[in-house]
Design a protein around this motif. Sequence first.
Motif, PDB file in Angstrom:
ATOM      1  N   PRO A  25      52.965  40.970  46.151  1.00 28.19           N
ATOM      2  CA  PRO A  25      53.320  41.644  44.896  1.00 28.19           C
ATOM      3  C   PRO A  25      52.918  43.121  44.916  1.00 28.19           C
ATOM      4  O   PRO A  25      51.927  43.504  45.558  1.00 28.19           O
ATOM      5  N   GLN A  26      53.700  43.926  44.235  1.00 24.46           N
ATOM      6  CA  GLN A  26      53.422  45.361  44.081  1.00 24.46           C
ATOM      7  C   GLN A  26      53.152  46.035  45.432  1.00 24.46           C
ATOM      8  O   GLN A  26      52.258  46.856  45.572  1.00 24.46           O
ATOM      9  N   THR A  27      53.974  45.637  46.418  1.00 28.23           N
ATOM     10  CA  THR A  27      53.823  46.190  47.768  1.00 28.23           C
ATOM     11  C   THR A  27      55.180  46.709  48.249  1.00 28.23           C
ATOM     12  O   THR A  27      56.163  45.958  48.266  1.00 28.23           O
ATOM     13  N   SER A  28      55.221  47.971  48.629  1.00 22.46           N
ATOM     14  CA  SER A  28      56.463  48.559  49.123  1.00 22.46           C
ATOM     15  C   SER A  28      56.755  48.059  50.529  1.00 22.46           C
ATOM     16  O   SER A  28      55.901  47.439  51.180  1.00 22.46           O
ATOM     17  N   VAL A  29      57.949  48.400  51.034  1.00 21.87           N
ATOM     18  CA  VAL A  29      58.327  47.958  52.381  1.00 21.87           C
ATOM     19  C   VAL A  29      57.413  48.583  53.435  1.00 21.87           C
ATOM     20  O   VAL A  29      57.085  47.942  54.448  1.00 21.87           O
ATOM     21  N   ASP A  30      56.980  49.812  53.200  1.00 20.51           N
ATOM     22  CA  ASP A  30      56.077  50.446  54.170  1.00 20.51           C
ATOM     23  C   ASP A  30      54.729  49.727  54.219  1.00 20.51           C
ATOM     24  O   ASP A  30      54.160  49.520  55.296  1.00 20.51           O
ATOM     25  N   PHE A  50      58.395  47.181  39.569  1.00 15.63           N
ATOM     26  CA  PHE A  50      57.345  47.147  40.593  1.00 15.63           C
ATOM     27  C   PHE A  50      57.979  46.722  41.912  1.00 15.63           C
ATOM     28  O   PHE A  50      58.884  45.878  41.939  1.00 15.63           O
ATOM     29  N   PRO A  51      57.525  47.269  43.042  1.00 12.39           N
ATOM     30  CA  PRO A  51      58.033  46.773  44.335  1.00 12.39           C
ATOM     31  C   PRO A  51      57.429  45.404  44.647  1.00 12.39           C
ATOM     32  O   PRO A  51      56.333  45.064  44.203  1.00 12.39           O
ATOM     33  N   ILE A  52      58.149  44.613  45.403  1.00 10.43           N
ATOM     34  CA  ILE A  52      57.651  43.325  45.883  1.00 10.43           C
ATOM     35  C   ILE A  52      58.241  43.087  47.266  1.00 10.43           C
ATOM     36  O   ILE A  52      59.411  43.423  47.512  1.00 10.43           O
ATOM     37  N   SER A  53      57.444  42.538  48.155  1.00 10.81           N
ATOM     38  CA  SER A  53      57.908  42.282  49.524  1.00 10.81           C
ATOM     39  C   SER A  53      57.692  40.821  49.881  1.00 10.81           C
ATOM     40  O   SER A  53      56.776  40.174  49.363  1.00 10.81           O
ATOM     41  N   CYS A  54      58.542  40.346  50.759  1.00 17.14           N
ATOM     42  CA  CYS A  54      58.444  38.963  51.231  1.00 17.14           C
ATOM     43  C   CYS A  54      58.433  38.987  52.759  1.00 17.14           C
ATOM     44  O   CYS A  54      59.266  39.643  53.392  1.00 17.14           O
TER      45      CYS A  54
END
Length: 450
Positions: free
Chosen positions: A375-380, A317-321
């Motif tokens: 959580p579960q959020t792409s860079v875009d 899953f994507p994850i962003s900070c």
Amino acid sequence: MVDFLKSFFEGKKIFKPSYFDTPGPFLEYIKDHKPQAVIAEDSFLSSISDRTTRVPVIAIITRNIERGLETAISHHSDHYLYTPYFVQDLEYKLEKAILDRDQFSFMKHEIKELGIVAELSQLISSTLDPKEVLYRIVKKIADVMPVSRCSIIRVDWLRKSAIVVASHDDPDIVNIRLDLKKYPEIMAAFKTREPVVVKDILSDPLMRKVRKLVLPLGVKSILVIPIKVNEKIIGTLFLRTARTEHTFSESEVRLMNVIANASSNALYNAILFEQVEDEKSRLEKLAITDYLTGVYNVRYFYHHIIEEFHRSERYVFPISCVMLDIDYFKKINDEYGHRTGDLVLKEFAGLLKGCSRKSDVLARYGGEEFILMMPQTSVDGALAEAERIRLSVKNHKFKSIKNKKSITVSIGISYFPHPEVKTHDELITCADNALFEAKNSGRDKVVVYQ
């Protein structure tokens, strides 16, 4: 014999005798009436004894005394008379028969009440959950007494309201807040510290102001019993009934008093349990919350980002900070003072909470820096959210700053999967590096770690 009885009852206003020549009319009469006593010739006994088991019977021996006594005894007569008949003898035996019946009824009722209290005590001691105990109490009362509503109510004097902590019709009906202005009977019970019986809502002056509210409910009478612990009233046992025949009897009020006393410890424990749970929740919240801004603290953030990062690795899953820093915050402190600076941080945190999603985890990282896990959020997706936050902050007029000046924010973003991100620490470090670049390249911008 009939002439003797008529002579005996003449002038005795406390009795209203009825006379029957044959058993048939008497058996019809007793279907709808409950006589205090029955005086019957021994020849009647075999025909009526099955229907008079709950009524004291005085047998009149009109034939052979020996055979008449055998008949009276075999049909369980309470007393008997034989010739010659004496007024004093009948008067004594009639009074004794009625007295014995009343005493027997009283003892039977007392035994029933003791049985109810004993059963309640067993129910109370069979669970440690105070809320379950209170529900069992009201449920048992509703089982043994014809009431339309039975509740235990705790009064919150600070808010001038009452809270339903148990109701017999549903164990899930709890923590319903009642406006005490609409319940004068509860207020009266607290003021007098005594049971309050509203015999008839239509005529009782206590209910005058709320009569229109209560009448549509079909309620006819109400009983409120104060529940005390160490002479302090902590709640009430609240019963409503739709009975039109009669209101609550003295014995019912007495029984409810006993039950209220038995339930006092359970209610007190429920209150303590609630206070302990509230305090526990408060301390748990304090342990994970930043005291100034009200958002999560960095310890809570680290705990959750570790879990979410492992989940992202396992399921791809994507994850962003996202890291955020208020631009030129030191100038705000220098120009307006640290108190104003704290108010700005608090208002800024509230703005971030309003912009973030339920699934995001927002925390104060330190000073004027904040961090957001998505959580579960792409860079875009993270970039779009970060831009929305930046514009919201820039367009916001901060109330704590004179002239409601606006401020800006610099934002750095990191994401996973990324070639340089192998751990949750690296995810945070990369976001911090992106934030540093945003600061050094002019501020008021969003930079994604490349």
